[in-house]
Design a protein around this motif. Structure first.
Motif, mmCIF file in Angstrom:
data_model
loop_
_atom_site.group_PDB
_atom_site.id
_atom_site.type_symbol
_atom_site.label_atom_id
_atom_site.label_comp_id
_atom_site.label_asym_id
_atom_site.label_seq_id
_atom_site.Cartn_x
_atom_site.Cartn_y
_atom_site.Cartn_z
ATOM 1 N N LEU A 1 18.192 -29.881 29.432
ATOM 2 C CA LEU A 1 18.724 -28.696 29.833
ATOM 3 C C LEU A 1 17.631 -27.613 30.164
ATOM 4 C CD1 LEU A 1 21.021 -26.365 29.968
ATOM 5 C CD2 LEU A 1 20.495 -26.181 27.539
ATOM 6 N N GLN A 2 17.599 -27.423 31.571
ATOM 7 C CA GLN A 2 16.730 -26.244 32.265
ATOM 8 C C GLN A 2 17.482 -25.265 32.475
ATOM 9 O OE1 GLN A 2 13.964 -27.375 35.073
ATOM 10 N NE2 GLN A 2 13.496 -25.577 35.566
ATOM 11 N N CYS B 1 13.606 -29.471 21.538
ATOM 12 C CA CYS B 1 12.701 -28.622 22.425
ATOM 13 C C CYS B 1 11.645 -29.129 22.905
ATOM 14 C CB CYS B 1 12.560 -27.375 21.548
ATOM 15 S SG CYS B 1 11.575 -26.064 22.596
ATOM 16 N N VAL C 1 20.330 -30.054 19.716
ATOM 17 C CA VAL C 1 19.077 -29.681 20.492
ATOM 18 C C VAL C 1 17.889 -29.650 20.140
ATOM 19 C CG1 VAL C 1 18.234 -27.521 21.828
ATOM 20 C CG2 VAL C 1 20.827 -27.673 21.538
ATOM 21 N N CYS D 1 8.918 -21.918 18.754
ATOM 22 C CA CYS D 1 9.680 -23.129 18.926
ATOM 23 C C CYS D 1 9.390 -24.076 17.783
ATOM 24 C CB CYS D 1 9.325 -23.925 19.941
ATOM 25 S SG CYS D 1 9.825 -22.875 21.643
ATOM 26 N N TYR E 1 21.634 -18.312 27.563
ATOM 27 C CA TYR E 1 21.384 -18.957 26.131
ATOM 28 C C TYR E 1 22.859 -18.805 25.481
ATOM 29 C CZ TYR E 1 16.393 -19.365 26.071
ATOM 30 O OH TYR E 1 15.019 -19.390 26.265
ATOM 31 N N GLY F 1 12.735 -23.432 26.790
ATOM 32 C CA GLY F 1 13.687 -22.364 27.419
ATOM 33 C C GLY F 1 13.390 -21.467 28.222
ATOM 34 N N LEU G 1 16.079 -29.205 25.316
ATOM 35 C CA LEU G 1 15.798 -28.046 26.007
ATOM 36 C C LEU G 1 14.368 -28.011 26.840
ATOM 37 C CD1 LEU G 1 16.696 -24.835 26.376
ATOM 38 C CD2 LEU G 1 15.338 -24.513 24.246
ATOM 39 N N LEU H 1 20.393 -21.296 20.311
ATOM 40 C CA LEU H 1 20.329 -22.949 20.834
ATOM 41 C C LEU H 1 19.706 -23.740 19.603
ATOM 42 C CD1 LEU H 1 18.894 -22.645 24.387
ATOM 43 C CD2 LEU H 1 21.523 -22.808 23.403
#
Length: 289
Positions: free
Chosen positions: A153-154, A209, A207, A233, A160, A181, A177, A201
């Motif tokens: 996911l970009q 990261c 999810v 993060c 968000y 993000g 992610l 998220l």
């Protein structure tokens, strides 16, 4: 195993990349002219020599099937370098199952990617934000996940909230992610707003990261300018849901690989290195399967 969880390769004679070769174009990440050349596995392996394997991420080929087949050939020819791949697929397509059937004949395929948001200016032109309002998008995510495929996911922080609602319709689909993000505003106030929004998220356990791509919105980055974003993060997702990705060769526009890796190794606490630089990606992308 140490794994670079996000990189690209391209052979301009084997696969067509219209976005890359457009002359005179300036993209949200800067001027692509220096990377308008082949970037092949041998050069990447020399750059990433601290690692033992990697995850190739689709990169806007004119024909996604051509790209996926070429990456499979590269992986097959380099058996000593474990490499899986994430392919492009429009999850709103009427023939989604047929596309996924074809991709899943390739042993390296672990997930799909369809970019939702790159940067405010570009997204306004492409209309990709509209995916989040399309019920076929959530259904496509669910169907990909049911096949055991993850979704890279970009998107940008403005999206968000809408994305979080979409994910609630596909809770079993594992999401990577990309690029933390894409925090576009690197001011103190921008960091605070991004960190608060990111919880939409990070609070969803599906999810994971990627600590990647931070140079795209901060071309003169230093260890200290990216530190708050990496640490946030790590704090929100934890090391078992964070993985390093170089985003090379795109991030080669802002630094060389050794400088980038050194910076990330300084920021990530030593007791998190095993997870962030390998174990998380190995589990997420089923490396060695």
């Amino acid at each position: 195993m140490r794994i670079d969880a996000h990189h690209h390769l391209w052979d301009l004679n084997a696969v067509s990349y219209p976005w890359l070769m457009e002359r005179g174009a300036v993209r949200f990440f800067g001027d692509p002219t220096p990377i308008q050349r082949d970037y092949l596995i041998d050069e990447f392996r020399a750059d990433a020599d601290w690692f033992d394997g990697s995850v190739h991420i689709q990169v806007g080929a004119a024909d996604p099937c051509d790209e996926a087949a070429w990456v499979q050939k590269v992986a097959d020819a380099n058996a000593d370098w474990p490499m899986t791949q994430v392919v492009f697929c429009d999850v709103t397509a009427d023939d989604l199952d047929g596309q996924l059937d074809r991709f899943q004949t390739l042993s390296t395929v672990r997930g799909v990617r369809q970019i939702v948001g790159r940067a405010p200016g570009e997204d306004a032109k492409t209309g990709t934000n509209g995916l989040l309002a399309d019920p076929r998008f959530a259904e496509g995510l669910r169907r990909a996940g049911a096949r055991g495929l993850s979704f890279d996911l970009q998107l940008i922080p403005d999206l968000y909230s809408d994305m979080a609602r979409v994910l609630d319709h596909a809770p079993e689909t594992a999401i990577a992610l990309c690029h933390c993000g894409s925090p576009t505003d690197r001011s103190a106030a921008g960091h605070a707003a991004w960190a608060e929004a990111l919880r939409l998220l990070s609070e969803r356990p599906q999810v994971t990261c990627k600590l990647s791509g931070l140079g795209m919105f901060d071309h003169d980055w230093t260890v200290e300018t990216i530190r708050p974003f990496v640490e946030t993060c790590l704090d929100q997702f934890g090391p078992t849901r964070c993985m390093f990705g170089s985003n090379f060769p795109v991030d080669s526009l802002y630094s060389d690989y050794a400088i980038l890796l050194s910076a990330m190794r300084q920021i990530v606490p030593a007791d998190m290195h095993e997870a962030v630089f390998g174990a998380t990606a190995a589990a997420f992308y089923r490396m060695g399967v």
